[in-house]
Design a protein around this motif. Structure first.
Motif, PDB file in Angstrom:
ATOM      1  N   ALA A  36       0.838  -1.198   0.000  1.00 32.37           N
ATOM      2  CA  ALA A  36       0.000   0.000   0.000  1.00 32.37           C
ATOM      3  C   ALA A  36       0.875   1.251   0.000  1.00 32.37           C
ATOM      4  N   GLU A  37       0.538   2.145  -0.900  1.00 30.88           N
ATOM      5  CA  GLU A  37       1.235   3.429  -0.999  1.00 30.88           C
ATOM      6  C   GLU A  37       0.245   4.505  -0.564  1.00 30.88           C
ATOM      7  N   LEU A  38       0.449   5.052   0.610  1.00 32.37           N
ATOM      8  CA  LEU A  38      -0.548   5.957   1.175  1.00 32.37           C
ATOM      9  C   LEU A  38      -0.632   7.271   0.410  1.00 32.37           C
ATOM     10  N   ILE A  39       0.503   7.752  -0.071  1.00 26.81           N
ATOM     11  CA  ILE A  39       0.511   8.993  -0.842  1.00 26.81           C
ATOM     12  C   ILE A  39       1.235   8.712  -2.151  1.00 26.81           C
ATOM     13  N   GLY A  40       0.495   8.741  -3.230  1.00 27.97           N
ATOM     14  CA  GLY A  40       1.102   8.464  -4.524  1.00 27.97           C
ATOM     15  C   GLY A  40       0.096   7.894  -5.499  1.00 27.97           C
ATOM     16  N   ASN A  41       0.571   7.583  -6.682  1.00 33.18           N
ATOM     17  CA  ASN A  41      -0.305   7.104  -7.744  1.00 33.18           C
ATOM     18  C   ASN A  41       0.033   5.692  -8.197  1.00 33.18           C
ATOM     19  N   GLY A  42       0.757   4.973  -7.372  1.00 31.22           N
ATOM     20  CA  GLY A  42       1.139   3.624  -7.762  1.00 31.22           C
ATOM     21  C   GLY A  42       2.559   3.608  -8.314  1.00 31.22           C
ATOM     22  N   SER A  43       3.514   3.820  -7.426  1.00 28.73           N
ATOM     23  CA  SER A  43       4.913   3.895  -7.816  1.00 28.73           C
ATOM     24  C   SER A  43       5.448   2.527  -8.229  1.00 28.73           C
ATOM     25  N   THR A  44       6.495   2.552  -9.056  1.00 29.09           N
ATOM     26  CA  THR A  44       7.191   1.308  -9.413  1.00 29.09           C
ATOM     27  C   THR A  44       8.341   1.025  -8.449  1.00 29.09           C
ATOM     28  N   ASN A  45       8.595   1.937  -7.536  1.00 32.18           N
ATOM     29  CA  ASN A  45       9.701   1.823  -6.583  1.00 32.18           C
ATOM     30  C   ASN A  45       9.187   1.275  -5.254  1.00 32.18           C
ATOM     31  N   HIS A  46       9.706   0.167  -4.816  1.00 27.96           N
ATOM     32  CA  HIS A  46       9.191  -0.462  -3.597  1.00 27.96           C
ATOM     33  C   HIS A  46       9.435   0.414  -2.363  1.00 27.96           C
ATOM     34  N   ASP A  47      10.427   1.317  -2.422  1.00 30.67           N
ATOM     35  CA  ASP A  47      10.702   2.191  -1.272  1.00 30.67           C
ATOM     36  C   ASP A  47       9.570   3.181  -1.013  1.00 30.67           C
ATOM     37  N   ASP A  48       8.715   3.401  -1.996  1.00 29.67           N
ATOM     38  CA  ASP A  48       7.631   4.361  -1.851  1.00 29.67           C
ATOM     39  C   ASP A  48       6.404   3.776  -1.155  1.00 29.67           C
ATOM     40  N   TYR A  49       6.420   2.479  -0.899  1.00 33.11           N
ATOM     41  CA  TYR A  49       5.267   1.833  -0.292  1.00 33.11           C
ATOM     42  C   TYR A  49       5.412   1.774   1.218  1.00 33.11           C
TER      43      TYR A  49
END
Length: 124
Positions: A98-111
């Motif tokens: 789950a990425e709370l702020i974002g549009n569905g990143s491809t970077n796992h660090d953003d989740y």
């Protein structure tokens, strides 16, 4: 806090299909983006697919384009990964995130939150 539980993994022959599910709880599911990643033995975790909170925008890794689809049902707090035409190289543990702020990143660090993973094994 968000809890994610994946299901639907298993053993399938090459060319077959599986549908993974990820059930979320804890926060407003419809407000955040969801992603699927996978990790094969000895390899780094890699992006598979992601879907924006509204479900209108989806992104896929080149290796799965045309074979995998991602969808979400915000009424059931669940995201799905439909995997068709599976190949042995798709074998991995699949994680939803789950990425709370974002549009569905491809970077796992953003989740922000991760499930425990579900094993997918594709035999040749």
């Amino acid at each position: 806090q968000v809890q994610l539980v994946e299901s639907g993994g298993g053993l399938v022959q090459a060319g077959g299909s599986l549908r993974l599910s990820c059930a979320a709880s804890g926060r407003t599911f419809s407000s955040y983006a969801m992603g699927w990643f996978r990790q094969a033995p000895g390899k780094e975790r890699e992006f598979v697919a992601a879907i924006k909170w509204a479900g209108a925008l989806a992104t896929f890794a080149d290796s799965v384009k045309g074979r995998f689809t991602i969808s979400r049902d915000n009424t059931k707090n669940t995201v799905y990964l439909q995997m068709n035409s599976l190949k042995p190289e798709d074998t991995a543990v699949y994680y939803c995130a789950a990425e709370l702020i974002g549009n569905g990143s491809t970077n796992h660090d953003d989740y922000d939150y991760w499930g425990q993973g579900t094993q997918v094994t594709v035999s040749s």
